[in-house]
Design an enzyme around this catalytic site. Structure first.
Site, PDB file in Angstrom:
ATOM      1  N   ASP A   1       0.813  -1.227   0.000  1.00  0.00           N
ATOM      2  CA  ASP A   1       0.000   0.000   0.000  1.00  0.00           C
ATOM      3  C   ASP A   1       0.840   1.269   0.000  1.00  0.00           C
ATOM      4  O   ASP A   1       0.602   2.177  -0.795  1.00  0.00           O
ATOM      5  CB  ASP A   1      -0.951   0.012   1.208  1.00  0.00           C
TER       6      ASP A   1
ATOM      7  N   SER B   1      -4.373  -7.988   8.409  1.00  0.00           N
ATOM      8  CA  SER B   1      -3.703  -6.710   8.528  1.00  0.00           C
ATOM      9  C   SER B   1      -2.847  -6.777   9.787  1.00  0.00           C
ATOM     10  O   SER B   1      -3.358  -7.027  10.882  1.00  0.00           O
ATOM     11  CB  SER B   1      -4.753  -5.607   8.619  1.00  0.00           C
TER      12      SER B   1
ATOM     13  N   ASP C   1      -5.463   4.524  14.073  1.00  0.00           N
ATOM     14  CA  ASP C   1      -4.124   5.002  13.724  1.00  0.00           C
ATOM     15  C   ASP C   1      -4.138   6.309  12.940  1.00  0.00           C
ATOM     16  O   ASP C   1      -3.274   7.159  13.126  1.00  0.00           O
ATOM     17  CB  ASP C   1      -3.350   3.908  12.981  1.00  0.00           C
TER      18      ASP C   1
ATOM     19  N   ARG D   1       2.850   5.145  17.110  1.00  0.00           N
ATOM     20  CA  ARG D   1       2.468   6.263  16.233  1.00  0.00           C
ATOM     21  C   ARG D   1       3.136   7.571  16.632  1.00  0.00           C
ATOM     22  O   ARG D   1       3.670   8.271  15.772  1.00  0.00           O
ATOM     23  CB  ARG D   1       0.944   6.417  16.156  1.00  0.00           C
TER      24      ARG D   1
HETATM   25  N1  ARG Z   1      -6.439  -2.041  17.308  1.00  0.00           N
HETATM   26  C1  ARG Z   1      -5.120  -1.669  17.648  1.00  0.00           C
HETATM   27  C2  ARG Z   1      -5.013  -0.204  17.937  1.00  0.00           C
HETATM   28  O1  ARG Z   1      -5.808   0.542  17.481  1.00  0.00           O
HETATM   29  C3  ARG Z   1      -4.091  -2.134  16.661  1.00  0.00           C
HETATM   30  C4  ARG Z   1      -4.222  -1.607  15.282  1.00  0.00           C
HETATM   31  C5  ARG Z   1      -3.074  -2.098  14.493  1.00  0.00           C
HETATM   32  N2  ARG Z   1      -3.330  -2.408  13.147  1.00  0.00           N
HETATM   33  C6  ARG Z   1      -3.428  -3.627  12.605  1.00  0.00           C
HETATM   34  N3  ARG Z   1      -3.322  -3.656  11.337  1.00  0.00           N
HETATM   35  N4  ARG Z   1      -3.592  -4.735  13.271  1.00  0.00           N
HETATM   36  O2  ARG Z   1      -4.102   0.205  18.618  1.00  0.00           O
END
Ligand code: ARG
Length: 401
Positions: free
Chosen positions: A14, A175, A124, A95
């Site tokens: 991506d 993912s 995110d 992040r």
């Molecule tokens: N749900 C978690 C959060 O918002 C992890 C998100 C991470 N992304 C993934 N592709 N699993 O912190």
């Protein structure tokens, strides 16, 4: 002058396609920024070369693994932060450190905009953009997947059409986001919340049903920071890595939850965070002997609020900073050793010692040497229960009228 956009680059399909996609949609030059937060996998140089191969005018890599461990994982550990009681904030804490490096790169390369590869449904995007607004209020944000209609199918077609140096055939139904603090896996088959995760989902942990012999480990802390493992001095990054390996081999730190996203969705996520969960367990047990009762009770509430703020993208907020100051103050005496056994998916503490402990053997013992004056307890209980007793008397009186 051509506008420049800094893109948070992972090396995956991506964000690789996003380089050219953003270029075509906006006419801007794209600078790819990859940040090492201990995610492992390909070397950063390979990732850098791929970004250039995909059309980035510059590709910048930042080794932030020690910074991430010291300034993001350690505060999470000091807070014993578990969002909704389960999730050690793996992605949420990565992040803000990535944002720091994006803003720094934007300054260095004269960019006006920062781009990231998040969708419009997750947390995110919020963490990236709130962070960028805070650290670089003059910078704009775009998310090609969300704002420039970059779907998966289009990404594959684009990569093939342009002959980009990236694999488009490998189908991963999940993912995944990972760093040294843990790994998060979602989507696909996991979206049916009755489906148990299959073994292929895991990478940081071995199946706990068939564990090797129990592994006993001693973790030493100084003021809430892990400083040695089995007597050997370690940095926080080394401590996390070593425990990822040892607790991971025992299947410690697997988490399967449906969590509340900030955008209002409940979503299923599988986490594995062997090092983080072993460290949080050890740290909490050390606090149990070194932090005074009222401070400890209040800290649990603060830690929960801290976790919510960080989950919700408020890493750089004033309240988070104030809670940090409180948490830091509680860590002054959190020094000593915790011994625990890693086995069968669990990290069980079985020994603790500290020069700053509040555990007083002569007060606790039921054997000879007891200095606790039991005769004081009777009066204490009388007064402690007084207020509820008076209220209960009133309730009986009113009910009888
Ligand atoms: N749900 C978690 C959060 O918002 C992890 C998100 C991470 N992304 C993934 N592709 N699993 O912190």
């Amino acid at each position: 002058m051509t506008e420049r956009i800094v893109l948070a680059y992972s090396g995956g399909l991506d964000t690789s396609v996003a380089i050219g996609w953003i270029g075509e949609a906006t006419g801007a030059e794209v600078i790819a920024v990859a940040v090492d937060v201990g995610q492992g996998g390909e070397s950063l140089e390979t990732i850098r070369q791929r970004a250039l191969g995909c059309g980035a005018v510059e590709a910048y890599v930042a080794d932030a693994s020690d910074e991430f461990a010291n300034e993001y994982c350690v505060p999470t550990l000091k807070a014993n932060a578990l969002y909704q009681g389960h999730y050690p904030l793996v992605s949420a804490i990565s992040r803000p450190v990535i944002v720091k490096h994006l803003v720094k790169a934007a300054r260095e390369f004269g960019a006006t905009t920062v781009a990231h590869g998040c969708t419009g449904k997750g947390n995110d995007q919020v963490r990236f953009e709130v962070g960028i607004q805070t650290l670089g209020p003059d910078l704009k944000c775009i998310a090609p997947v969300r704002d420039l209609a970059l779907t998966r199918d289009k990404a594959i077609a684009f990569a093939e059409e342009k002959g980009l140096p990236i694999e488009t055939t490998k189908k991963n139904p999940y993912s995944i986001d990972q760093n040294v603090w843990g790994r998060a896996v979602e989507t696909g088959y996991l979206e049916d919340i009755w489906n148990a995760p299959t073994k292929d989902i895991y990478d940081y942990t071995a199946t706990p049903e068939f564990p090797p012999a129990p592994d006993e480990v001693t973790i030493s802390f100084e003021a809430g920071v892990p400083v040695a493992i089995d007597g050997i001095k370690v940095t926080p990054l080394q401590a996390i890595k070593e425990l990822n390996r040892r607790a991971g081999a025992q299947g410690v730190g697997r988490i399967d939850v449906v969590e509340d996203r900030l955008v209002g969705i409940k979503s299923r996520e599988i986490y594995e965070a062997p090092g983080a969960m072993a460290l949080i367990t050890a740290h909490k047990h050390l606090e149990d002997i070194t932090v005074e009762r009222e401070q400890a009770r209040f800290k649990a509430t603060v830690g929960q609020r801290w976790a919510e703020l960080v989950y919700d993208g408020q890493w750089f907020s004033p309240l988070k900073r104030s809670l940090d100051a409180f948490i830091e103050d509680t860590q002054k005496y959190v020094s000593g050793d915790i011994r625990m056994t890693l086995h069968g998916g669990q990290a069980i503490v079985n020994g603790r010692r500290s020069d700053t402990s509040l555990y007083d053997f002569s007060l606790a013992t039921y054997d000879t040497g007891d200095t606790f004056d039991q005769s004081q307890a009777k009066g204490f209980i009388e007064l402690w229960g007084m207020s509820a007793k008076v209220a209960s008397g009133r309730d009986i009186r009113v009910a009888g009228q």
